[in-house]
Motif scaffolding. Structure first.
Motif, short mmCIF file in Angstrom:
data_model
loop_
_atom_site.label_atom_id
_atom_site.label_comp_id
_atom_site.label_asym_id
_atom_site.label_seq_id
_atom_site.Cartn_x
_atom_site.Cartn_y
_atom_site.Cartn_z
N LEU A 141 0.83 -1.22 0.00
CA LEU A 141 0.00 0.00 0.00
C LEU A 141 0.86 1.27 0.00
O LEU A 141 0.42 2.33 0.45
CB LEU A 141 -0.94 0.02 1.22
CG LEU A 141 -1.91 -1.16 1.34
CD1 LEU A 141 -2.73 -1.04 2.60
CD2 LEU A 141 -2.80 -1.27 0.11
N ALA A 142 2.09 1.14 -0.53
CA ALA A 142 3.01 2.29 -0.66
C ALA A 142 3.23 3.00 0.67
O ALA A 142 3.25 4.24 0.74
CB ALA A 142 2.50 3.26 -1.71
N GLN A 143 3.38 2.21 1.72
CA GLN A 143 3.60 2.80 3.04
C GLN A 143 4.95 3.52 3.08
O GLN A 143 5.97 2.96 2.73
CB GLN A 143 3.55 1.72 4.12
CG GLN A 143 2.21 1.06 4.28
CD GLN A 143 2.23 0.01 5.39
OE1 GLN A 143 3.23 -0.14 6.08
NE2 GLN A 143 1.13 -0.70 5.55
N GLY A 144 4.93 4.75 3.54
CA GLY A 144 6.15 5.52 3.71
C GLY A 144 6.77 6.04 2.44
O GLY A 144 7.86 6.62 2.49
N SER A 145 6.12 5.85 1.29
CA SER A 145 6.74 6.28 0.04
C SER A 145 6.83 7.80 -0.06
O SER A 145 7.84 8.36 -0.52
CB SER A 145 5.96 5.72 -1.15
OG SER A 145 4.61 6.16 -1.11
N ASP A 146 5.77 8.49 0.36
CA ASP A 146 5.80 9.96 0.32
C ASP A 146 6.88 10.52 1.25
O ASP A 146 7.58 11.48 0.90
CB ASP A 146 4.43 10.52 0.70
CG ASP A 146 3.35 10.18 -0.31
OD1 ASP A 146 3.72 9.91 -1.49
OD2 ASP A 146 2.17 10.16 0.05
N ALA A 147 7.01 9.93 2.43
CA ALA A 147 8.02 10.40 3.37
C ALA A 147 9.43 10.14 2.83
O ALA A 147 10.33 10.98 3.00
CB ALA A 147 7.84 9.70 4.71
N ALA A 148 9.61 9.00 2.16
CA ALA A 148 10.93 8.70 1.60
C ALA A 148 11.29 9.69 0.50
O ALA A 148 12.42 10.18 0.43
CB ALA A 148 10.94 7.27 1.07
N ARG A 149 10.34 10.00 -0.38
CA ARG A 149 10.60 10.96 -1.46
C ARG A 149 10.86 12.36 -0.90
O ARG A 149 11.72 13.09 -1.40
CB ARG A 149 9.43 10.98 -2.43
CG ARG A 149 9.22 9.67 -3.19
CD ARG A 149 8.19 9.85 -4.28
NE ARG A 149 7.90 8.59 -4.96
CZ ARG A 149 6.90 7.79 -4.67
NH1 ARG A 149 6.04 8.12 -3.69
NH2 ARG A 149 6.71 6.66 -5.32
N ALA A 150 10.12 12.73 0.14
CA ALA A 150 10.34 14.04 0.75
C ALA A 150 11.72 14.13 1.39
O ALA A 150 12.40 15.16 1.29
CB ALA A 150 9.26 14.31 1.79
N ALA A 151 12.15 13.06 2.06
CA ALA A 151 13.47 13.07 2.67
C ALA A 151 14.56 13.21 1.62
O ALA A 151 15.53 13.97 1.82
CB ALA A 151 13.67 11.78 3.48
N ILE A 152 14.42 12.51 0.50
CA ILE A 152 15.42 12.61 -0.56
C ILE A 152 15.43 14.01 -1.17
O ILE A 152 16.50 14.60 -1.42
CB ILE A 152 15.14 11.55 -1.65
CG1 ILE A 152 15.33 10.15 -1.08
CG2 ILE A 152 16.06 11.75 -2.85
CD1 ILE A 152 14.92 9.04 -2.02
N ALA A 153 14.25 14.58 -1.39
CA ALA A 153 14.18 15.92 -1.99
C ALA A 153 14.81 16.97 -1.08
O ALA A 153 15.58 17.83 -1.54
CB ALA A 153 12.72 16.27 -2.28
N PHE A 154 14.52 16.90 0.20
CA PHE A 154 15.07 17.92 1.11
C PHE A 154 16.53 17.66 1.43
O PHE A 154 17.22 18.58 1.88
CB PHE A 154 14.23 18.00 2.38
CG PHE A 154 12.96 18.79 2.19
CD1 PHE A 154 12.96 20.15 2.36
CD2 PHE A 154 11.78 18.16 1.81
CE1 PHE A 154 11.80 20.89 2.18
CE2 PHE A 154 10.62 18.88 1.62
CZ PHE A 154 10.63 20.26 1.80
N CYS A 155 17.02 16.47 1.20
CA CYS A 155 18.48 16.25 1.23
C CYS A 155 19.14 17.05 0.13
O CYS A 155 20.20 17.68 0.33
CB CYS A 155 18.79 14.77 1.08
SG CYS A 155 18.60 13.78 2.59
N PHE A 156 18.54 17.05 -1.03
CA PHE A 156 19.09 17.82 -2.16
C PHE A 156 19.03 19.31 -1.87
O PHE A 156 19.99 20.05 -2.14
CB PHE A 156 18.31 17.49 -3.42
CG PHE A 156 18.77 18.25 -4.63
CD1 PHE A 156 19.94 17.91 -5.29
CD2 PHE A 156 18.03 19.33 -5.09
CE1 PHE A 156 20.36 18.63 -6.40
CE2 PHE A 156 18.45 20.05 -6.20
CZ PHE A 156 19.61 19.70 -6.85
N PHE A 157 17.92 19.80 -1.31
CA PHE A 157 17.83 21.21 -0.97
C PHE A 157 18.86 21.60 0.09
O PHE A 157 19.40 22.71 0.06
CB PHE A 157 16.42 21.54 -0.47
CG PHE A 157 15.34 21.31 -1.49
CD1 PHE A 157 15.61 21.41 -2.84
CD2 PHE A 157 14.05 20.98 -1.09
CE1 PHE A 157 14.61 21.19 -3.79
CE2 PHE A 157 13.05 20.77 -2.02
CZ PHE A 157 13.33 20.86 -3.38
#
Length: 237
Positions: A141-157
């Motif tokens: 059920l794509a658990q934690g997928s949004d949080a994982a993508r957000a963490a990767i994006a804000f690592c780049f920022f």
């Protein structure tokens, strides 16, 4: 107006604290952004970065690699605390009267910002690689997928914000004699009661200056006849 010493040490305490100028300074804005980015990274991983599938054991959403989650949380918390520390240091920096203390503060800022930028770069590559290797079967059920993508994006920022802070600290260190680069304060304006002092020049004009410490220019003229008489003659052969 007093001359600015090395690292702006002579300007310490000469201008009262201005909260508007402090919080609107680009360096302060970058520190606040880095502070927020670090909260987002470790907050996403702590809240939704772990799942349990049929057991009580929590697994990291990044390819079930606990090292990836631990790395993101560690770097995020460290940069969160570092951002607060350097915000406080920027607040007290204008009141430092010791040149060596100012130099150490700038070097500490330069070292920490450079290390933080490098660690965020490693974290971005590490988390992105582990997320790419994660199969959909591991996340029902794509658990934690949004949080994982957000963490990767804000690592780049965070890479960008800390890299700019590194360049800012490097510029402050290389141009340490310029007070404006070390504080949010501006140099004091010229005193209104300064008197204009005229200095004569050979062609009859005058130079007007408001700097009481400026020495007059050389007004002595040389006689061409004296130069001809004093010129050494070449020996005749």
């Amino acid at each position: 107006m007093d001359t600015a010493g090395a690292y702006g040490a002579r300007k310490a305490g000469s201008v009262p604290f201005d909260p508007v100028a402090f919080f609107t300074h680009p360096r302060t804005i970058l520190r606040l952004m880095s502070w927020v980015f670090s909260i987002v990274v470790f907050g996403c991983i702590v809240n939704e970065g772990y799942i349990n599938i049929g057991s009580e054991r929590l697994l990291c959403v990044f390819n079930n690699n606990a090292d990836a989650c631990n790395y993101g949380v560690t770097v995020g918390v460290a940069c969160f605390l570092g951002s607060i520390f350097f915000l406080i240091l920027d607040f007290y920096f204008p009141s430092m009267s010791n040149i060596r203390d100012r130099k150490r503060a700038v070097l500490l800022d330069l070292a920490f910002s450079g290390i933080a930028s490098f660690l965020w770069f490693v974290g971005f590559c590490f988390l992105a690689n582990q997320w790419q290797a994660t199969s959909p079967d591991e996340l029902p059920l794509a658990q934690g997928s949004d949080a994982a993508r957000a963490a990767i994006a804000f690592c780049f920022f965070s890479i960008l914000s800390w890299a700019v802070l590194t360049l800012s600290a490097l510029r402050r260190f290389l141009t340490g004699s310029n007070t404006n680069l070390f504080t949010w304060q501006h140099l004091e304006p010229a005193p209104s009661n300064a008197r204009a002092t005229p200095y004569p020049i050979p062609n009859g004009a005058t130079i007007v200056t408001t700097n009481p410490y400026q020495a007059p220019p050389f007004t002595e003229t040389l006689d061409p006849q004296k130069l001809t008489q004093q010129r050494p003659m070449a020996p005749a052969f």
